[in-house]
Design an enzyme around this catalytic site. Structure first.
Site, short mmCIF file in Angstrom:
data_model
loop_
_atom_site.label_atom_id
_atom_site.label_comp_id
_atom_site.label_asym_id
_atom_site.label_seq_id
_atom_site.Cartn_x
_atom_site.Cartn_y
_atom_site.Cartn_z
N GLU A 267 61.77 77.32 49.74
CA GLU A 267 63.12 76.78 49.49
C GLU A 267 63.42 76.88 47.87
O GLU A 267 64.72 77.02 47.60
CB GLU A 267 63.15 75.07 49.62
CG GLU A 267 64.35 74.65 49.77
CD GLU A 267 64.16 73.12 50.24
OE1 GLU A 267 64.97 73.18 51.21
OE2 GLU A 267 63.51 72.25 49.96
N HIS A 293 39.39 81.84 62.38
CA HIS A 293 39.37 82.12 63.97
C HIS A 293 40.48 81.84 64.46
O HIS A 293 40.89 81.85 65.81
CB HIS A 293 38.63 80.67 64.43
CG HIS A 293 37.08 80.66 64.04
ND1 HIS A 293 36.01 81.42 64.46
CD2 HIS A 293 36.51 79.97 63.04
CE1 HIS A 293 35.16 81.11 63.87
NE2 HIS A 293 35.30 80.51 62.81
N LYS A 406 73.60 71.28 57.82
CA LYS A 406 73.77 69.88 57.86
C LYS A 406 75.35 69.58 58.22
O LYS A 406 75.55 68.62 58.99
CB LYS A 406 73.70 69.43 56.37
CG LYS A 406 72.24 69.32 56.08
CD LYS A 406 72.11 68.90 54.50
CE LYS A 406 70.73 68.88 53.90
NZ LYS A 406 70.63 68.51 52.50
#
Length: 415
Positions: A267, A293, A406
């Site tokens: 960000e 793994h 937003k």
């Protein structure tokens, strides 16, 4: 001490010397903004904020009844506290994070909590974060239904010092409200009341945490050859042509730290630069030894498009010996060793194996997973990010790319 290891990156000392003027200029430009309104560099001063530390401790001491702590927040309002609390919860207080708006887990949580022993902490720098306000509304209804007028004692707010809907609500209702300093952005707020308040209820050593962060400040301002954040910023700068930056931590207690770093890095640095070019690398979280793994296969034999950083503790705070078991002779190489010896061997082996495969990789060695060491590491990574913002010519402290989402969310809900 926090120690940088570049044994598999030959030529780095020479590169550091060669790029010294560039790094010094980046640091000069960053520090020249310190104290300017809107610079968002207040995170540099958080380790020295003793008044907030006292305020947090007084509040904790006044509320010994808390058994469940519900933090309602998202992004930087939750990632830092979650990373630190998971590592250093010594109090037995149970923590729950509403960093989402999925109804089923929230309803399940509401059915299990005892409201008389629950403290709710609503956290939002702007005070207008949709997910936080939605979660707060749900929990506010629950608190009022079960506690009547006593609900106010069970709700505390962490938000802007003066502005925003959350601050106005707290003032109207007479709620306790902690201030996130004006010049501290969400993803840089872990050492503000955003993190310190929950950590106080977790019983963490706040003095050691902030002492470690002060050490990071000291090294950030040190001469170039001693400035760890400038060195790691240069590593990322020299490898900016590689699109992926893996942040792999060898500690289960720090299992949430990679997610915190991903937000800090992505960000802050994924931006359009001052020349109008898209810049940034994509941080990928990884946890050792689990991801040996899972992701290490890709890291070893997949594209050579990564810079990997391994965070490796050098010593445990306590350890367990692996006992001999009859019938499990295939594991005899483990008998008599300790769990930490196995962890350290796996980390070192993975470090070497990644380098052997041709990946660009370095390590940050922690002395141990302690509040001091982790406070140092987190503040170090904030400095690293800030220096990279100067090197990549972006504002590391805004996030314009999230605003359209937003706006469109509000539009859909209003429609």
């Amino acid at each position: 001490m926090l120690r940088l290891d570049t044994r598999f990156l030959p030529g780095f000392p020479e590169a550091l010397s060669r790029h010294g003027p560039l790094l010094e200029e980046a640091r000069r430009r960053l520090l020249a903004k310190r104290g300017e309104p809107g610079s968002m560099l207040g995170w540099m001063d958080l380790p020295e904020d003793t008044e907030t530390l006292r305020e947090v401790r007084r509040y904790r001491e006044a509320n010994p009844w808390v058994e469940d702590f519900v933090l309602i927040g998202i992004g930087g309002s939750a990632l830092g506290p979650k990373a630190l609390e998971a590592a250093f919860n010594e109090s037995g207080v149970r923590f729950h994070y509403l960093d989402h708006v999925e109804p089923e887990p929230i309803l399940r949580l509401l059915r299990t909590l005892d409201p008389r022993k629950t403290l709710v902490n609503a956290v939002s720098k702007s005070g207008s974060t949709a997910e936080t306000l939605a979660g707060l509304a749900v929990f506010l209804k629950w608190l009022k239904a079960h506690l009547g007028e006593d609900w106010r004692r069970h709700l505390v707010v962490t938000t802007d010092p003066k502005e925003g809907p959350l601050r106005a609500f707290a003032e109207r209702e007479g709620l306790k409200a902690f201030a996130i300093p004006k010049e501290v952005g969400g993803r840089f707020s872990a050492l503000s009341p955003v993190g310190l308040l929950p950590l106080a209820f977790a019983g963490a050593d706040l003095d050691a945490l902030l002492m470690g962060a002060r050490k990071a400040n000291e090294t950030a301002l040190a001469p170039l050859e001693e400035s760890l954040p400038l060195k790691t910023a240069l590593l990322l700068h020299l490898h900016r042509h590689l699109p992926v930056h893996v942040f792999m931590v060898y500690s289960e207690r720090l299992s949430h730290l990679p997610s915190w770093f991903v937000q800090l890095h992505d960000e802050s640095l994924g931006k359009v630069d001052r020349q109008g070019q898209r810049v940034g690398t994509t941080a990928v979280p990884a946890l050792g030894p689990k991801d040996q793994h899972a992701q290490v296969q890709l890291f070893r034999e997949g594209p050579l498009d990564k810079l990997l950083a391994l965070v490796i503790p050098e010593a445990p705070l306590e350890d367990v010996e692996i006992p001999e078991v009859e019938g499990l002779e295939a594991a005899s190489y483990l008998f008599g060793k300790t769990l930490f010896q196995l962890l350290k061997a796996e980390a070192e082996a993975t470090y070497e194996a990644l380098a052997e495969a041709g990946q660009r990789v370095y390590a940050l060695f922690l002395p141990e997973v302690s509040p001091y060491a982790v406070g140092w590491l987190m503040q170090h990574l904030m400095w690293q990010t800030a220096f990279l913002g100067e090197l990549w010519e972006v504002n590391a402290f805004d996030q314009p790319g999230v605003e359209l989402g937003k706006v469109l969310t509000r539009k859909r809900l209003a429609g």
